[in-house]
Write an enzyme that holds these catalytic residues in place. Structure first.
Site, PDB file in Angstrom:
ATOM      1  N   GLU A  30       0.843  -1.200   0.000  1.00 30.77           N
ATOM      2  CA  GLU A  30       0.000   0.000   0.000  1.00 30.77           C
ATOM      3  C   GLU A  30       0.876   1.246   0.000  1.00 30.77           C
ATOM      4  OE1 GLU A  30      -2.828   0.118   3.240  1.00 30.77           O
ATOM      5  OE2 GLU A  30      -3.633   2.052   2.618  1.00 30.77           O
ATOM      6  N   ASN A  75      -6.654   1.503   2.843  1.00 29.77           N
ATOM      7  CA  ASN A  75      -7.394   2.754   3.013  1.00 29.77           C
ATOM      8  C   ASN A  75      -6.985   3.786   1.964  1.00 29.77           C
ATOM      9  OD1 ASN A  75      -8.569   1.593   5.271  1.00 29.77           O
ATOM     10  ND2 ASN A  75      -7.131   2.518   6.703  1.00 29.77           N
ATOM     11  N   ASN A 175     -12.033  -1.113  -0.893  1.00 30.95           N
ATOM     12  CA  ASN A 175     -11.352  -1.610   0.308  1.00 30.95           C
ATOM     13  C   ASN A 175     -12.163  -1.285   1.556  1.00 30.95           C
ATOM     14  OD1 ASN A 175      -8.865  -2.514   1.858  1.00 30.95           O
ATOM     15  ND2 ASN A 175      -9.139  -0.441   2.665  1.00 30.95           N
ATOM     16  N   GLU A 176     -12.404  -2.280   2.384  1.00 27.91           N
ATOM     17  CA  GLU A 176     -13.039  -2.099   3.709  1.00 27.91           C
ATOM     18  C   GLU A 176     -14.149  -1.048   3.685  1.00 27.91           C
ATOM     19  OE1 GLU A 176      -9.975  -1.527   6.729  1.00 27.91           O
ATOM     20  OE2 GLU A 176      -9.353  -3.616   6.560  1.00 27.91           O
ATOM     21  N   TYR A 247      -6.539  -8.492  11.759  1.00 27.71           N
ATOM     22  CA  TYR A 247      -5.225  -8.252  12.368  1.00 27.71           C
ATOM     23  C   TYR A 247      -5.257  -8.806  13.786  1.00 27.71           C
ATOM     24  CZ  TYR A 247      -4.194  -5.361   8.342  1.00 27.71           C
ATOM     25  OH  TYR A 247      -3.963  -4.945   7.060  1.00 27.71           O
ATOM     26  N   GLU A 295      -6.090  -9.241   3.583  1.00 24.50           N
ATOM     27  CA  GLU A 295      -5.267  -8.554   4.582  1.00 24.50           C
ATOM     28  C   GLU A 295      -5.257  -9.428   5.820  1.00 24.50           C
ATOM     29  OE1 GLU A 295      -5.777  -4.344   5.450  1.00 24.50           O
ATOM     30  OE2 GLU A 295      -6.342  -3.957   3.370  1.00 24.50           O
ATOM     31  N   GLN A 352       1.696  -6.174   5.556  1.00 26.73           N
ATOM     32  CA  GLN A 352       2.031  -5.874   4.180  1.00 26.73           C
ATOM     33  C   GLN A 352       3.401  -6.476   3.890  1.00 26.73           C
ATOM     34  OE1 GLN A 352       1.187  -1.787   3.175  1.00 26.73           O
ATOM     35  NE2 GLN A 352      -0.727  -1.788   4.316  1.00 26.73           N
TER      36      GLN A 352
END
Ligand code: AHR
Length: 502
Positions: A30, A75, A175-176, A247, A295, A352
């Site tokens: 990212e 993000n 994304n999200e 996460y 992710e 990442q």
């Protein structure tokens, strides 16, 4: 140690779970902190090649052999104008990047990323902006990447140096988008409709592309799993994958529970897989959608970004998590879960790849491999073919979070064509060695051809610039196989990878 405190692993190569998708060993890069700038791309570094890519980073990424690479966010993508990042570098605008509040030079963009993917032999997975951008912008990007010349965006690509289309196959629809923090955040139905229309346009340009829908951004979201059901019902026929993000943390400093987190990962997969089955039945569909865990990683120590104020500088030091031994054992279990649920999981991207919550860190001319590098390396090298459903008889221990759990966490891959079997074992015990027996039921393996182990006495130990090789995988003595059985003793807090020649 008494017999009851030993463990047995029973392998039968006929008990196949599923083919292992190579894309389970993928990464995510990212525009965040020093992932792109100073990580992948650093023209000023003595490590830079002719195109500005760091050679030491390329070498480490090639070693990990990421099969696919998700980009540019995260993000970041929800405010990204992809056209800023193409064309002559000196004409690209610098912008205030709102998601992480830094300055984005746009010196690295779509063409540079696709060149980078070729350099590490990884399939690109491009995310489109469904936050501030339109479905037209998403379609234009597909045209730019995949259309033959003869129209505006394809000709622009050719003018920028790539006459031949890139043929990007994997695409993420935003994304999200369930997260209130996301730029352009939407409700599930609003997102489902926007994603569906974007998907239609994108596939009108190229119907060979495969799309991933945004699932819940973690199993802790209040809208989980309704978000997943609603968005999938609207988009089912248009997408090939549904995403998961997670996460892990040990904020409670409860290592016994932390080391059993694979139970939470498996529960998350099983719930979303149940939603997939439900929607397929409800929509009376013959089409299948699989999971893309695009992710995943441990992330809790470097939360300095929490207010998202990076101070409007270029490449700020953000999310530079330092990984210890217990984190590596959690990562190893995550990879075990990918094999055990390979029937529904087809893509997984560690978040990442460099500097930002990553297995490698860069500094000036040097590169540091963190503890989590090693389980990734073992799985990426050895987990091919099909995953096997094992019978594991293991002593158990008590955890606050998950109750009674087995001390061993195990997965196995069987590659018939290559005549190989791989076994991956985590010993969760903080203090005890574990004597184990491995039995092969239906085959007589020739020998254990490789045995590697990551272990240590201190769960909080980590690699540092001063002590870079404190924790690495070590080659250990490979036990002999006698009458279809091997015996060995696993140290506490260990990850062991065995390669077996059949
Ligand atoms: O990987 C860091 C961030 O975590 C990503 O930008 C976002 O998708 C997630 O919340």
């Amino acid at each position: 140690m008494s017999e009851s405190e030993s463990a047995r692993i029973l392998i039968d190569t006929r008990r196949v779970i599923s083919e292992i998708s190579p894309l389970l060993f993928s990464g995510f890069a990212e525009h965040l902190g020093r992932c792109i700038y100073e990580g992948i791309y650093d023209p000023a570094s003595p490590q830079a090649d002719d195109s500005g890519l760091r050679k030491d980073v390329l070498a480490a990424l090639r070693e990990l052999n990421y099969r696919s690479m998700r980009y540019p966010g995260g993000n970041f993508v929800s405010g990204y104008r992809w056209e800023d990042g193409i064309g002559p570098t000196n004409q690209r605008p610098a912008r205030r990047e709102l998601a992480w509040q830094s300055i984005e030079s746009n010196h690295f963009g779509t063409d540079e990323f696709l060149h980078f993917c070729r350099a590490i032999d990884s399939e690109p997975m491009l995310a489109v902006n469904l936050g501030t951008a339109t479905i037209q912008d998403a379609a234009n990007l597909v045209e730019y990447c995949n259309a033959p010349t003869g129209s505006q965006y394809a000709d622009l690509r050719a003018a920028n140096g790539s006459e031949v289309p890139y043929g990007v196959k994997y695409w993420c629809l935003g994304n999200e988008m369930d997260g209130p923090w996301q730029i352009g955040h939407l409700g599930a139905a609003e997102y489902g409709k926007k994603a569906r229309e974007a998907a239609k346009l994108m596939r009108l340009h190229d119907d060979s592309i495969e799309l991933a829908l945004c699932g819940s951004s973690s199993s802790k979201m209040p809208t989980y799993p309704e978000w997943d059901r609603i968005s999938l019902e609207l988009c089912w026929e248009h997408v090939a994958y549904h995403s998961m993000h997670y996460y892990a943390d040990n904020l409670a400093d409860d290592t016994p529970s932390y080391l059993s987190l694979s139970a939470a990962f498996e529960d998350y997969v099983d719930t979303v897989a149940a939603v997939l089955r439900y929607v397929k039945a409800k929509n009376r569909s013959k089409h299948d959608v699989y999971l893309s865990w695009d992710e995943w990683n441990v992330w809790y120590k470097a939360r300095e970004h929490a207010d998202r104020r990076a101070g409007w500088t270029e490449a700020p030091h953000l999310l530079e998590e330092v990984y210890n031994l217990e984190d590596a054992l959690v990562v190893a279990q995550w990879l075990n879960v990918f094999l055990r649920r390979a029937d529904v999981l087809k893509i997984a991207c560690i978040a990442q790849i460099v500097n930002v919550i990553a297995p490698i860190l860069t500094r000036n001319e040097s590169l540091l491999k963190q503890t989590i590098y090693y389980p990734l390396l073992m799985f990426s090298r050895m987990a091919s073919g099909e995953s096997l459903d094992l019978l594991v008889e293991s002593p158990r221990y008590e955890t606050k979070q998950f109750g009674d759990m087995p001390l061993l966490d195990v997965s196995s891959a069987y590659d018939e064509a290559a005549g190989k079997n791989a076994i991956f074992i985590v010993n969760r015990s903080l203090t005890e060695r574990m004597p184990i027996e491995i039995h092969w039921g239906d085959v007589q393996p020739k020998r254990i051809s490789s045995a590697h182990q990551l272990s240590g006495g201190n769960p909080k130990a980590f690699n540092s610039w001063e002590d870079p090789n404190r924790l690495t995988t070590q080659a250990i003595y490979a036990p002999k196989i006698i009458d279809g059985m091997a015996q060995m003793s696993l140290p506490p807090l260990s990850f062991t990878a065995l390669g077996v020649e059949l």
